[in-house]
Write a protein that holds these residues in place. Sequence first.
Motif, PDB file in Angstrom:
ATOM      1  N   SER A   1       1.017  -1.243  -0.162  1.00  0.00           N
ATOM      2  CA  SER A   1       0.149  -0.154   0.043  1.00  0.00           C
ATOM      3  C   SER A   1       0.942   1.304   0.079  1.00  0.00           C
ATOM      4  N   CYS A   2       0.317   2.486  -0.213  1.00  0.00           N
ATOM      5  CA  CYS A   2       1.039   3.685  -0.501  1.00  0.00           C
ATOM      6  C   CYS A   2       1.725   3.976   1.073  1.00  0.00           C
ATOM      7  N   SER A   3       2.837   4.075   0.969  1.00  0.00           N
ATOM      8  CA  SER A   3       3.708   4.473   2.248  1.00  0.00           C
ATOM      9  C   SER A   3       3.144   5.819   3.064  1.00  0.00           C
ATOM     10  N   GLN A   4       2.566   6.727   2.074  1.00  0.00           N
ATOM     11  CA  GLN A   4       2.341   8.009   2.623  1.00  0.00           C
ATOM     12  C   GLN A   4       0.774   8.062   3.196  1.00  0.00           C
ATOM     13  N   CYS A   5      -0.211   7.635   2.603  1.00  0.00           N
ATOM     14  CA  CYS A   5      -1.438   7.754   2.993  1.00  0.00           C
ATOM     15  C   CYS A   5      -1.827   6.400   3.800  1.00  0.00           C
ATOM     16  N   LEU A   6      -1.011   5.442   3.728  1.00  0.00           N
ATOM     17  CA  LEU A   6      -1.399   4.039   4.145  1.00  0.00           C
ATOM     18  C   LEU A   6      -2.641   3.476   3.871  1.00  0.00           C
TER      19      LEU A   6
ATOM     20  N   LYS B   1       1.565   3.583  -8.346  1.00  0.00           N
ATOM     21  CA  LYS B   1       0.512   4.891  -8.192  1.00  0.00           C
ATOM     22  C   LYS B   1      -0.285   4.373  -7.197  1.00  0.00           C
ATOM     23  N   CYS B   2      -0.869   5.081  -6.233  1.00  0.00           N
ATOM     24  CA  CYS B   2      -1.611   4.793  -5.082  1.00  0.00           C
ATOM     25  C   CYS B   2      -2.981   5.166  -5.579  1.00  0.00           C
ATOM     26  N   GLY B   3      -3.775   4.037  -5.485  1.00  0.00           N
ATOM     27  CA  GLY B   3      -5.152   4.200  -5.851  1.00  0.00           C
ATOM     28  C   GLY B   3      -5.936   5.105  -4.966  1.00  0.00           C
ATOM     29  N   LYS B   4      -5.678   5.644  -3.798  1.00  0.00           N
ATOM     30  CA  LYS B   4      -6.412   6.141  -2.871  1.00  0.00           C
ATOM     31  C   LYS B   4      -5.987   7.551  -3.030  1.00  0.00           C
ATOM     32  N   CYS B   5      -4.926   7.842  -2.840  1.00  0.00           N
ATOM     33  CA  CYS B   5      -4.561   9.517  -2.785  1.00  0.00           C
ATOM     34  C   CYS B   5      -4.042   9.963  -3.871  1.00  0.00           C
ATOM     35  N   GLY B   6      -3.704   9.110  -4.814  1.00  0.00           N
ATOM     36  CA  GLY B   6      -3.342   9.377  -6.298  1.00  0.00           C
ATOM     37  C   GLY B   6      -1.575  10.153  -6.535  1.00  0.00           C
TER      38      GLY B   6
END
Length: 321
Positions: A7-12, A34-39
């Motif tokens: 998962s994205c390390s920034q928005c978890l 690419k993170c599907g949550k925060c873009g």
Amino acid sequence: MTNTPRSCSQCLGKLKAKMIFEKFSHDVNYGHAKCGKCGITFDSNVNEMAETVVESAEDLKNLDETEYRELFVETSQIADDDGDIYTDFKWDDNDGVKAGVAEHVIRAIDARHKDGIKRFADVGCGSGFMSCEIAKKYPGATVHAIDPSPLVQRLAGVQGVEPHQGTLQTAGLEADSVEALSIIGNWMLHMDPMDTLKEAHRVLQPGGTLILDFKNVKSATRVLAGWALRMGLDRFGGRGLLHRNFVNMRYGFTKKYVLRSLDEQGFKAIEVESKPPRLLEFSNKSHYQKGVKGLIWRSLDGFDAIRKEQAWIQIVAEKKA
Ligand SMILES: [Zn+2]
């Protein structure tokens, strides 16, 4: 090969990150996702990098170029022996480019510090070309020029400039000590960009000014380059260009994401500006601006300018008291 972060390390975010492409062409073992949550987008080795801690400037003294690139993504040599910068863009007038990059920052300082400044930090200063412009503009001020590259050693003896080879975290600036701080052209390369913001907040005086820019993943050229890479079109050529200009960044941010992060780290955004890619900017012509290639770049940039989503976003923010 490095595993894609789950998962994205920034928005978890809970969503699995999607790979844009598996592996850079050169001798590294990571790609870009690419993170599907925060873009936001990120190199697939960010989790490994976040565990790397550079404790002191001494740790950087004896790195070879491969080790340097692993830590900081970019080359340690952004300027040649004559001090010319980004020479692969083949500018007609290199001094015009240096003044142009500095101009964005000087304008922001002038607008907020009518009586000038006494102490400034230029984080990721590269060869220090902008530090020198700022020291000239504000005589009597101390400009802390900070970069991991050995190029900063060339700044020793320059009037008003204090070189620090290392990062903002290793430079040892005192709390509440600078009126303004810039991170121009390099924030998305940092191992932990949010930690950099924390440190910027610590060293700035209350009410002090942060001038930050970053590569915008929503610009049309970066979106198109991302799709070209996903479809594997780089097999037919242009791979170097796609990587160099569109995904050569540890993190690709969006305005929305950065504005939220600044707020979380104790900054109030004052001004958000969309800027063209450097290869289209400044009065002189780079070779990217000529012919059909130039026409395509300018059309995409024109479209992005209307959307206020150009290749670079610059934000001026104030440290909340
Ligand atoms: Zn995310």
